[in-house]
Every structure is written in C-alpha cells, then in structure tokens.
Scaffold this motif. Structure first.
Motif, mmCIF file in Angstrom:
data_model
loop_
_atom_site.group_PDB
_atom_site.id
_atom_site.type_symbol
_atom_site.label_atom_id
_atom_site.label_comp_id
_atom_site.label_asym_id
_atom_site.label_seq_id
_atom_site.Cartn_x
_atom_site.Cartn_y
_atom_site.Cartn_z
ATOM 1 N N TRP A 236 12.156 4.343 10.178
ATOM 2 C CA TRP A 236 11.294 5.057 9.242
ATOM 3 C C TRP A 236 9.944 5.422 9.857
ATOM 4 O O TRP A 236 9.359 6.441 9.517
ATOM 5 N N ASN A 237 9.452 4.555 10.707
ATOM 6 C CA ASN A 237 8.064 4.709 11.169
ATOM 7 C C ASN A 237 7.953 5.156 12.616
ATOM 8 O O ASN A 237 6.938 4.903 13.268
ATOM 9 N N VAL A 238 8.991 5.825 13.123
ATOM 10 C CA VAL A 238 8.981 6.284 14.514
ATOM 11 C C VAL A 238 9.290 7.780 14.551
ATOM 12 O O VAL A 238 10.284 8.236 13.964
ATOM 13 N N VAL A 239 8.451 8.542 15.220
ATOM 14 C CA VAL A 239 8.753 9.954 15.482
ATOM 15 C C VAL A 239 9.976 10.012 16.397
ATOM 16 O O VAL A 239 9.959 9.411 17.489
ATOM 17 N N PRO A 240 11.032 10.680 15.992
ATOM 18 C CA PRO A 240 12.279 10.643 16.778
ATOM 19 C C PRO A 240 12.162 11.406 18.089
ATOM 20 O O PRO A 240 11.555 12.474 18.153
ATOM 21 N N ASP A 241 12.778 10.819 19.127
ATOM 22 C CA ASP A 241 12.757 11.478 20.437
ATOM 23 C C ASP A 241 14.089 12.138 20.772
ATOM 24 O O ASP A 241 14.246 12.709 21.854
ATOM 25 N N ALA A 242 15.061 12.093 19.852
ATOM 26 C CA ALA A 242 16.351 12.732 20.100
ATOM 27 C C ALA A 242 16.992 13.121 18.777
ATOM 28 O O ALA A 242 16.845 12.423 17.768
ATOM 29 N N CYS A 243 17.690 14.226 18.793
ATOM 30 C CA CYS A 243 18.421 14.679 17.608
ATOM 31 C C CYS A 243 19.578 15.557 18.068
ATOM 32 O O CYS A 243 19.421 16.376 18.979
ATOM 33 N N GLU A 244 20.742 15.372 17.451
ATOM 34 C CA GLU A 244 21.924 16.155 17.792
ATOM 35 C C GLU A 244 22.421 16.932 16.579
ATOM 36 O O GLU A 244 22.415 16.412 15.457
ATOM 37 N N VAL A 245 22.877 18.134 16.816
ATOM 38 C CA VAL A 245 23.415 19.015 15.781
ATOM 39 C C VAL A 245 24.788 19.505 16.233
ATOM 40 O O VAL A 245 24.909 20.079 17.321
ATOM 41 N N THR A 246 25.823 19.255 15.435
ATOM 42 C CA THR A 246 27.156 19.737 15.790
ATOM 43 C C THR A 246 27.449 21.045 15.058
ATOM 44 O O THR A 246 27.012 21.259 13.924
ATOM 45 N N ILE A 247 28.206 21.913 15.742
ATOM 46 C CA ILE A 247 28.489 23.251 15.222
ATOM 47 C C ILE A 247 29.979 23.533 15.328
ATOM 48 O O ILE A 247 30.583 23.331 16.388
ATOM 49 N N ASP A 248 30.557 23.979 14.224
ATOM 50 C CA ASP A 248 31.936 24.455 14.222
ATOM 51 C C ASP A 248 31.898 25.973 14.194
ATOM 52 O O ASP A 248 31.376 26.581 13.258
ATOM 53 N N GLU A 249 32.471 26.586 15.221
ATOM 54 C CA GLU A 249 32.505 28.042 15.322
ATOM 55 C C GLU A 249 33.953 28.498 15.383
ATOM 56 O O GLU A 249 34.723 28.023 16.225
ATOM 57 N N ARG A 250 34.339 29.382 14.474
ATOM 58 C CA ARG A 250 35.660 29.988 14.523
ATOM 59 C C ARG A 250 35.515 31.342 15.208
ATOM 60 O O ARG A 250 34.819 32.241 14.724
ATOM 61 N N THR A 251 36.150 31.459 16.360
ATOM 62 C CA THR A 251 35.940 32.613 17.232
ATOM 63 C C THR A 251 37.011 33.679 16.993
ATOM 64 O O THR A 251 38.079 33.403 16.431
ATOM 65 N N VAL A 252 36.722 34.889 17.446
ATOM 66 C CA VAL A 252 37.668 36.001 17.351
ATOM 67 C C VAL A 252 37.919 36.536 18.755
ATOM 68 O O VAL A 252 37.108 36.326 19.663
ATOM 69 N N PRO A 253 39.043 37.209 18.968
ATOM 70 C CA PRO A 253 39.339 37.734 20.308
ATOM 71 C C PRO A 253 38.229 38.646 20.826
ATOM 72 O O PRO A 253 37.775 39.554 20.138
ATOM 73 N N GLY A 254 37.772 38.340 22.029
ATOM 74 C CA GLY A 254 36.828 39.212 22.707
ATOM 75 C C GLY A 254 35.369 38.981 22.412
ATOM 76 O O GLY A 254 34.515 39.694 22.957
ATOM 77 N N ASP A 255 35.022 37.984 21.581
ATOM 78 C CA ASP A 255 33.608 37.825 21.249
ATOM 79 C C ASP A 255 33.314 36.385 20.858
ATOM 80 O O ASP A 255 34.202 35.632 20.445
ATOM 81 N N ARG A 256 32.048 36.011 21.007
ATOM 82 C CA ARG A 256 31.533 34.692 20.614
ATOM 83 C C ARG A 256 30.141 34.877 20.042
ATOM 84 O O ARG A 256 29.429 35.829 20.380
ATOM 85 N N ALA A 257 29.735 33.960 19.196
ATOM 86 C CA ALA A 257 28.355 33.964 18.733
ATOM 87 C C ALA A 257 27.432 33.583 19.892
ATOM 88 O O ALA A 257 27.808 32.808 20.775
ATOM 89 N N ALA A 258 26.204 34.123 19.869
ATOM 90 C CA ALA A 258 25.257 33.905 20.981
ATOM 91 C C ALA A 258 24.509 32.594 20.795
ATOM 92 O O ALA A 258 23.275 32.547 20.665
ATOM 93 N N LEU A 259 25.255 31.492 20.818
ATOM 94 C CA LEU A 259 24.653 30.185 20.573
ATOM 95 C C LEU A 259 23.662 29.766 21.655
ATOM 96 O O LEU A 259 22.813 28.907 21.415
ATOM 97 N N ASP A 260 23.764 30.357 22.836
ATOM 98 C CA ASP A 260 22.827 30.002 23.890
ATOM 99 C C ASP A 260 21.385 30.351 23.518
ATOM 100 O O ASP A 260 20.438 29.808 24.094
ATOM 101 N N ARG A 261 21.198 31.220 22.527
ATOM 102 C CA ARG A 261 19.842 31.563 22.110
ATOM 103 C C ARG A 261 19.099 30.356 21.538
ATOM 104 O O ARG A 261 17.876 30.319 21.545
ATOM 105 N N ALA A 262 19.843 29.383 21.022
ATOM 106 C CA ALA A 262 19.196 28.191 20.474
ATOM 107 C C ALA A 262 18.456 27.413 21.554
ATOM 108 O O ALA A 262 17.512 26.665 21.250
ATOM 109 N N THR A 263 18.838 27.583 22.805
ATOM 110 C CA THR A 263 18.174 26.850 23.886
ATOM 111 C C THR A 263 16.810 27.444 24.225
ATOM 112 O O THR A 263 16.074 26.874 25.045
ATOM 113 N N GLU A 264 16.478 28.568 23.601
ATOM 114 C CA GLU A 264 15.127 29.112 23.777
ATOM 115 C C GLU A 264 14.079 28.245 23.080
ATOM 116 O O GLU A 264 12.886 28.342 23.369
#
Length: 361
Positions: A236-264
């Motif tokens: 409760w009393n500690v600023v967190p130094d790590a956090c994880e977020v999981t993502i489920d992506e349903r893809t289509v032929p020939g394309d993907r969501a640009a998830l790498d933008r989150a690393t900006e």
C-alpha cells in the motif's frame, strides 16, 4: 451402431490430454489395418504426428486434424481412467467429440473409402492445443500439402446444424507490456517513478490503436485488441517499480495492430509470448469445390464463413498450403464440460470429405 460412431467412440475413449501417444497408436494401427496407405509416425513431442499417404499426382490434398485434447472435467473421466462417451438425442457426449476426435474418425473413413483425384494425405497432429506444436514440427520436415481441409468446427455458423466451410480465420497474438519505474515511499511519490502510471499511459496508447480488418473471398474479417490483465505494486505504501499488462489480440491475414507504439512511453517494453497465425484461403475454386461437396452431403444450404479463432490451418497456410476449415463442431462446444457432437454433422463431414478428395485436385 455404424462404423463412424464406433470408430469415434473408440478414439474418444482414449485419454489424450497429457500424452497423445496412446490415441496416436490407435490411429496408426487403424490406418495400417484398414488401408493400403504409406503410414509414418514422426518424432514430434508427446507421441508424434501420424501421417498417411495414398494415390498419386502432381498435387496433394490433405485431410488434417489433431488428436490432442484439453484436460477433461472429472465428470468426463470413467473410473478406469478412460474418457466417458455416451449417445443422447443424436449426439455423442465426451471430451474430444467436438474438438476434434469425431472429425478425425470421419476423415479416417473418407481417407480409406475414396478414390483420390491426386495424392491424398491424412495427417493427425499432436499439440494443437499447445500452439500448433505438431503442425510446426511436421512443416519443418517438409510436410506441406498443396491443399488441405482442416477438420476444426465449421457447423452452425450460417444456421443451426448446418455444416459450413470456413475460408478464413483469425489468429491470436498474446503479448505483454512491461513498465519499469523507481520504487519510493508513498509519502514521497515525487522521489520515485510510478510504473503503474507508465503502464496506464501505455494502455491509453493501446486503446487508441486501429484494429486491423481485411476481406477474404468477399468475407470481412475484423480483428480485436483487448487488455486482459494488469499487475503492479506489492504494498500500500510503496510507489511500484514494475507493472505488467497482458493483451489478447485477434489478428487478421496480412496485418497486425501497431502495439510497438506503446514502447514510446518511457520505461515500457513489449514482448510477444504467442503468435498463432490467421488463415485465408487463396484459391476461390478450391473454396467453391469444398462448398459444393458439403452442400451435396446435407439437406441444408451451407455458406462460406469465417471463424473467430486460430487452428492449425494458420500454420499450414503460412507454409504455402491452400486451406479451408470444415468440421462438425459447433460454436460453444469445444473445451466445455458438456462437450458433444451431432452424429448427423459427423456423417455430413465424412461424406463431404469423401467428395472433395475424389474431385480435387
């Protein structure tokens, strides 16, 4: 009881969630006893893929399935450790009846009974439920037919009890955003870097991303992108130094969501844990021939449809195989404690497999 029901019962009763060797043995021995095919068993994990070939020609057609299943509910296991299977109201109930041991039985009978138009292949893979382990193993060893009918479920999409033909399906990419920060006492948050805040900023990026869509043989296929879990902080009393977020992506032929933008976002990295490929049939004539075969095997009028989830057809399509998906399982049956399959749908699939193998290529 006809041969299709009898063979389905025999295969379904054999446990196949921890180790697929026993049911693979049954499939292999049946092929050796009941066909003149060349039968091989490779060294894929958990008992190996079973592959059989008969006929000849410049092009090959494969009937493809998998003989692993997800873990059964206790109610689906008999006292002797075999899987329970029973018939009620024209349906066989038991683990694997829908996904997809029933379809395997239909494919085995079609493989034996047809006079193939070219080289006909029967392939039953291990490890489909574990990300296509068996299919990838076989493809790496040059098992990649020209055409394939994959026996995953395609029943009940256009109408109740109608066996349809899926000409495309989505893939699945499972990934994780990892935000790092600097821990600090919560009474002095300005002395740290809050990883949860960074993760939330990354989630905002994900929410704004476009969801890919495409069209396959006139059918629209739309992907999806969903944040499914978030985990960060340990007090409760500690600023967190790590956090994880999981993502489920349903893809289509020939394309993907640009998830790498989150690393900006500062301190955020992105890792892909699983990427099951989508499938798109690239030959309209093959898709039409499959639909004609299915239409001739039932009174209902089937349609070409798309499926929302991945199958081994995605791996085969990636390797250059032209695929359709056609099988007796209906939406909502696979992986359930009440899994079942319609005997009428099984018979429709057997007859359709026979017809398509006799006319294609």
């Amino acid at each position: 009881m006809d041969e299709l029901e009898s063979l389905t019962r025999d295969l379904v009763a054999t446990p196949a969630h921890d180790d697929e060797a026993a049911v693979g043995d049954r499939i292999e021995s049946w092929l050796r006893e009941h066909t003149d095919a060349t039968v091989t068993r490779d060294d894929a994990p958990n008992g190996g893929n079973v592959i059989a070939r008969r006929g000849d020609g410049d092009e090959s057609l494969a009937l493809v399935g998998h003989h692993d299943v997800v873990a059964p509910a206790q109610s689906q296991v008999a006292d002797d450790g075999t899987y329970r299977i029973e018939e009620r109201d024209g349906r066989l109930h038991g683990r694997g009846t829908a996904d997809m041991t029933g379809a395997l039985a239909a494919m085995l009978l079609a493989f034996r009974e047809t006079d193939p138009a070219g080289e006909l292949v029967f392939a039953s893979f291990v490890g489909e439920e574990d990300g296509g382990v068996g299919a990838r193993h076989a493809i790496e060893r040059d098992v990649a037919p020209d055409y394939a009918v994959v026996g995953e479920g395609s029943t009940g999409y256009s109408g109740p009890s109608t066996v349809d033909v899926a000409v495309a399906h989505k893939g699945r990419r499972a990934s994780t955003l990892r935000a790092s920060g600097t821990a600090a006492h919560a009474s002095e948050p300005e002395t740290g870097e809050n990883a949860v805040y960074r993760a939330c900023d990354a989630v905002d990026v994900v929410r704004d991303l476009d969801t890919p869509a495409t069209e396959v043989l006139g059918h629209r296929l739309v992907g999806s992108l969903v944040v499914t879990e978030i985990d960060g902080g340990d007090a409760w009393n500690v600023v967190p130094d790590a956090c994880e977020v999981t993502i489920d992506e349903r893809t289509v032929p020939g394309d993907r969501a640009a998830l790498d933008r989150a690393t900006e976002v500062e301190g955020v990295s992105w890792d892909v844990e699983q990427d099951l490929p989508p499938m798109a049939c690239d030959d309209a004539a093959f898709a039409d021939a499959a639909l004609d075969a299915v239409a001739g095997a039932q009174d209902a009028t089937p349609e070409q449809v798309v499926k929302p989830h991945a199958t081994d057809a995605g791996w085969l399509a990636d390797a250059g195989t032209t695929c359709v998906v056609c099988g007796p399982a209906e939406p909502g049956e696979a992986h359930t404690d009440a899994e079942s399959v319609s005997l009428d749908a099984l018979r429709t699939c057997r007859d359709a497999y026979l017809e398509i193998a006799a006319r294609w290529p």
